[in-house]
Design a protein around this motif. Structure first.
Motif, short mmCIF file in Angstrom:
data_model
loop_
_atom_site.label_atom_id
_atom_site.label_comp_id
_atom_site.label_asym_id
_atom_site.label_seq_id
_atom_site.Cartn_x
_atom_site.Cartn_y
_atom_site.Cartn_z
N HIS A 154 33.89 -9.52 -12.66
CA HIS A 154 33.24 -8.80 -11.56
C HIS A 154 32.45 -7.61 -12.10
N LYS A 155 31.34 -7.32 -11.45
CA LYS A 155 30.51 -6.18 -11.81
C LYS A 155 30.37 -5.26 -10.60
N LEU A 156 30.27 -3.96 -10.86
CA LEU A 156 29.95 -3.01 -9.81
C LEU A 156 28.44 -2.84 -9.76
N PHE A 157 27.89 -2.85 -8.55
CA PHE A 157 26.44 -2.90 -8.40
C PHE A 157 25.76 -1.59 -8.78
N LEU A 158 26.33 -0.47 -8.40
CA LEU A 158 25.66 0.81 -8.64
C LEU A 158 25.44 1.10 -10.13
N PRO A 159 26.42 0.86 -11.01
CA PRO A 159 26.14 1.04 -12.44
C PRO A 159 25.01 0.16 -12.94
N ALA A 160 24.87 -1.05 -12.37
CA ALA A 160 23.77 -1.93 -12.76
C ALA A 160 22.43 -1.32 -12.38
#
Length: 247
Positions: A154-160
């Motif tokens: 899973h990835k967090l969107f804001l850091p991307a």
């Protein structure tokens, strides 16, 4: 929404684009927005100096090669694997999960974490290959609490989004920020980016209004976070889901 009813908004966009008087690059960073913009022909009705580009909205596309290789290796080693259907055909150095299944591996396509939990009753050593952004992470976290063995990417969107700005490879004037992710994360985290942003829904009117709001920010020299999708996104987000993710 019918074309006739959005014509006044389109005229406002054209007038604001002329007021800005230069090329403007807006990025939608949600895969569902990308699909909606394409299906509804949004690009075709914008002035020539307004360019929409797509960001990292597909969780499959940002999954690391080594993670795919590891899960394919597990499958070929006899470990049952469950994951979402769009991950099955993604190739790794050892082939894809679909190819592993064709070779006899136990690979299952699921629509939800609940499907994986049901499969575990038949396959106790099942590994769930969990992926997605903030919207799917809470359900994976709940499944972990219920004992489901999980390989999580899973990835967090804001850091991307922040990484995109730091790369500085493409000049971005504003973000069409994700509706579903924002319903979980809330609005406050976006403010640290100091960027023109509008959180929008997925209907034609949502997108057109959001683009107009972004252009007004750019024309007026503002860098704010505005919320067009108020029917789903609250200032604080979903506190229960945030607590689950933080665990």
């Amino acid at each position: 929404m019918k074309r006739k009813s959005i014509n006044p908004l389109i005229e406002k966009i054209k007038n604001t684009a002329a007021e800005i008087g230069r090329d403007v690059v807006l990025m939608e960073v949600c895969g569902t927005h990308t699909q909606a913009i394409s299906e509804k022909g949004i690009r075709n009705i914008l002035p020539k100096n307004i360019k929409l580009i797509s960001g990292p909205g597909c969780p499959v596309c940002v999954t690391a090669q080594e993670d795919i290789d590891m899960v394919v290796h597990l499958a070929l080693s006899g470990i049952p694997i469950a994951t979402y259907g769009d991950m099955l055909r993604v190739p790794g150095n050892f082939g894809s999960l679909e190819e592993a299944r064709s070779a006899g591996a136990k690979v299952f396509s699921v629509y939800s974490v609940e499907d994986a939990l049901r499969l575990r009753k038949q396959h106790p050593n099942l590994v769930f290959f969990g992926l997605g952004f903030d919207t799917t992470a809470p359900m994976t976290a709940v499944a972990l609490e219920e004992g489901l063995i999980t390989y999580s990417v899973h990835k967090l969107f804001l850091p991307a989004m922040e990484a995109l700005l730091e790369m500085n490879e493409t000049k971005i004037d504003g973000f069409i920020s994700p509706g579903h992710v924002s319903a979980i994360a809330g609005i406050e985290p976006y403010r640290r980016m100091k960027m023109a942003q509008v959180i929008t829904g997925f209907e034609t009117e949502d997108l057109i209004v959001g683009i107009y709001m972004l252009l007004r920010q750019i024309a007026e020299g503002r860098r704010e976070v505005e919320n067009e999708y108020k029917r789903a996104v609250k200032e604080e987000g979903n506190l229960v889901a945030q607590k689950i993710i933080s665990k």
